[in-house]
Design a protein around this motif. Structure first.
Motif, short mmCIF file in Angstrom:
data_model
loop_
_atom_site.label_atom_id
_atom_site.label_comp_id
_atom_site.label_asym_id
_atom_site.label_seq_id
_atom_site.Cartn_x
_atom_site.Cartn_y
_atom_site.Cartn_z
N ARG A 198 1.06 -1.47 0.27
CA ARG A 198 -0.22 -0.02 0.14
C ARG A 198 1.36 1.53 -0.11
NH1 ARG A 198 -1.75 -1.98 3.88
NH2 ARG A 198 -3.41 -4.74 3.56
N ILE A 199 2.20 0.90 0.81
CA ILE A 199 2.33 2.13 0.75
C ILE A 199 3.25 2.68 -0.44
CG2 ILE A 199 5.09 2.90 2.18
CD1 ILE A 199 3.85 1.78 4.19
N GLN A 200 3.93 1.97 -1.04
CA GLN A 200 4.71 1.54 -2.73
C GLN A 200 3.69 2.38 -3.64
OE1 GLN A 200 6.09 -1.78 -3.75
NE2 GLN A 200 7.62 -2.26 -2.33
N GLN A 201 2.62 2.33 -3.56
CA GLN A 201 1.17 2.13 -4.78
C GLN A 201 1.24 4.33 -3.81
OE1 GLN A 201 -2.55 -0.26 -3.80
NE2 GLN A 201 -2.18 -0.52 -6.20
N ARG A 202 1.33 4.56 -3.08
CA ARG A 202 0.90 5.42 -2.47
C ARG A 202 1.78 6.40 -3.29
NH1 ARG A 202 2.34 8.33 2.53
NH2 ARG A 202 2.02 5.41 3.85
N ASN A 203 2.98 6.02 -2.79
CA ASN A 203 4.41 6.68 -2.53
C ASN A 203 4.68 6.61 -4.27
OD1 ASN A 203 4.43 7.82 -0.35
ND2 ASN A 203 6.72 6.26 0.20
N GLN A 204 4.53 5.78 -4.97
CA GLN A 204 4.60 5.73 -6.35
C GLN A 204 3.37 7.07 -6.89
OE1 GLN A 204 4.64 2.36 -7.97
NE2 GLN A 204 7.25 1.86 -7.36
N ALA A 205 2.13 6.87 -6.73
CA ALA A 205 1.49 7.90 -6.67
C ALA A 205 1.36 9.16 -6.71
CB ALA A 205 -0.47 7.37 -6.47
N ALA A 206 2.14 9.49 -5.73
CA ALA A 206 2.25 10.82 -5.09
C ALA A 206 3.01 11.15 -6.19
CB ALA A 206 2.64 10.50 -3.83
N ILE A 207 4.67 10.71 -6.24
CA ILE A 207 5.71 11.00 -7.10
C ILE A 207 5.17 11.43 -8.47
CG2 ILE A 207 8.11 10.46 -7.92
CD1 ILE A 207 8.73 8.61 -5.21
N GLY A 257 6.32 15.51 -0.55
CA GLY A 257 5.65 14.80 0.26
C GLY A 257 7.23 14.34 1.17
N LEU A 258 8.41 14.32 0.31
CA LEU A 258 9.19 13.22 0.43
C LEU A 258 10.27 13.66 0.30
CD1 LEU A 258 8.22 10.63 -1.73
CD2 LEU A 258 7.17 10.60 0.65
N SER A 259 11.22 13.70 0.90
CA SER A 259 12.99 13.37 1.24
C SER A 259 13.76 12.75 0.17
CB SER A 259 13.33 12.58 1.89
OG SER A 259 14.12 11.54 1.94
N LYS A 260 14.74 13.79 -0.43
CA LYS A 260 15.23 13.59 -1.96
C LYS A 260 15.56 11.62 -1.70
CE LYS A 260 18.47 15.65 -3.43
NZ LYS A 260 19.55 16.33 -3.49
N PRO A 261 16.50 11.54 -0.39
CA PRO A 261 16.44 9.72 -1.25
C PRO A 261 15.34 8.99 -1.22
CG PRO A 261 17.76 11.57 0.33
CD PRO A 261 16.86 11.98 0.53
N PRO A 313 14.38 5.43 -9.47
CA PRO A 313 15.84 5.25 -9.12
C PRO A 313 16.61 6.46 -10.17
CG PRO A 313 15.39 3.89 -10.76
CD PRO A 313 14.18 4.09 -10.66
N SER A 314 16.30 7.31 -10.86
CA SER A 314 16.34 8.71 -11.55
C SER A 314 15.69 9.66 -11.59
CB SER A 314 17.56 8.31 -12.93
OG SER A 314 16.74 7.75 -13.51
N HIS A 320 10.84 10.63 -15.16
CA HIS A 320 10.35 11.25 -16.33
C HIS A 320 9.77 10.46 -17.73
CE1 HIS A 320 10.61 14.08 -20.15
NE2 HIS A 320 10.55 14.82 -19.45
N THR A 321 10.08 9.21 -17.45
CA THR A 321 9.59 8.76 -18.98
C THR A 321 8.76 7.89 -17.90
OG1 THR A 321 12.15 8.14 -19.44
CG2 THR A 321 10.59 6.03 -19.67
N ALA A 322 8.55 7.18 -17.05
CA ALA A 322 7.10 7.02 -16.35
C ALA A 322 6.19 7.68 -16.59
CB ALA A 322 7.60 6.37 -14.93
#
Lengths: 200, 200
Positions: A7-16, A42-46, A53-54, A59-61
């Motif tokens: 769930r966390i992955q889904q949420r954060n990937q969508a946010a990104i 709302g995330l830190s850069k790392p 990965p970059s 952008h590609t996604a």
DNA sequence: CGTTCTTTTGACCGTTTGGTCAAACCAAGA
DNA sequence: TCTTGGTTTGACCAAACGGTCAAAAGAACG
């Protein structure tokens, strides 16, 4: 076998992706920084780079997700349908896309303005083939006397230009119109324009 | 009393502005680097900064030069002239601008895409006033039965969208058209379109 | 020729950028 | 409870960034 995303992955990937769409569509690839995207998400850069990965991967996604649906309205143009209805329906679909997904439209505009470094071959292959095919249909309608004779390529260009303008130049349109809502008037105007051009 | 610019100054300032226009119009302000401009101008970076105090100064100079002529074609729209001729002449002037100054058109597009941070107040004041004035003229023509009734604001937007499209989306247009030249067909198409819309 | 003013440059500076990494944190099941 | 695997972070790095500066090089003119 790939792992199912948590769930966390889904949420954060969508946010990104949403944050990246915000920033990339405004400033283009080179004008966008990872810190901008990270803050908007709302995330830190790392942490951001833990999910993608970059910068280019984000952008590609986004571009891939965009291209999945970008050509659909034109694909739906049906040779068997009523010509004027088919074309005005295409205009309506494209205008709805501009209204509902203006960021995607601006992302595309930015990519084209930069010379389409990522999607140039898609334009030359997939897009060109699709337009050639649909232009032939339109030419067939004109030859059969079902619509007024028009250059089918420039007709398609005109639909792209007119509909995307309301998303890409949104700031200018709103600066001129003030409070008045753009899209209702646009829909009426475009319908009138293409009915007259094609001769209903 | 200001000193007259030397020949070297004229040449280098022109080279910098042209190089800056090349790069800014592709990558926008944030996506452009001084090194890029310097290389395109054939100068070293410190030498570039000898002629312009900062990156922003180059960008501002370009935007100012652009805005000087950008609104001229619309300003020339004459209430006393023949309505259809005035409007189709405006379309021709705008299309010629796209053909002859595509980089300027893309610079403007980039500025708008980024939310018009530098020219927002010009849009809201100068541009809005000008469009309001010309829209009233067009509305007058429609009320007098000299042209078909159309929304004058969306009519103007459509002219902007259709003409600038050929400069801003040049890569896409050429990818679709292949070798065929865009502007001849565009001129014919636009003339046909607006004559039918306005009812000649 | 020598002088004066303009032009050019290499070296440099502080900040921002994309990206890395080890360590800490945390949720969840055994 | 302890363990395990996913998640988050502070510290860090090399490169690129916008910009500075003193000194060198070049033009112009008497």
């Amino acid at each position: 076998m790939t792992k199912a995303p948590t769930r966390i992955q889904q949420r954060n990937q969508a946010a990104i992706l949403s944050a990246g769409l915000d920033v990339f569509s405004q400033y283009g690839f080179r004008g966008t920084t990872l810190d901008q995207i990270a803050e908007a998400a709302g995330l830190s850069k790392p942490n951001l780079l833990y999910y993608f990965p970059s910068k280019e991967a984000i952008h590609t996604a986004l571009l891939e997700r965009l291209l999945e649906n970008w050509l659909d309205p034109l694909k739906a143009l049906d040779a068997a349908g009523d010509p004027v209805q088919e074309l005005t329906a295409y205009v309506r679909r494209k205008l709805a896309l501009s209204k509902d997904f203006p960021r995607e439209s601006r992302l595309f505009a930015n990519e084209i303005l930069q010379g389409a470094p990522w999607i140039e071959d898609i334009l030359r292959n997939d897009l060109k083939r699709l337009v050639d095919e649909k232009a032939a249909i339109i030419q067939g309608w004109a030859d059969a006397g079902k619509i007024a004779p028009v250059d089918p390529y420039h007709l398609i260009f005109s639909i792209w230009a007119l509909t995307q303008h309301y998303a890409d130049f949104d700031v200018q349109v709103r600066a001129v119109l003030g409070d008045r809502a753009p899209y209702d008037g646009a829909a009426l105007f475009l319908d009138q324009l293409y009915r007259k051009l094609l001769g209903s």
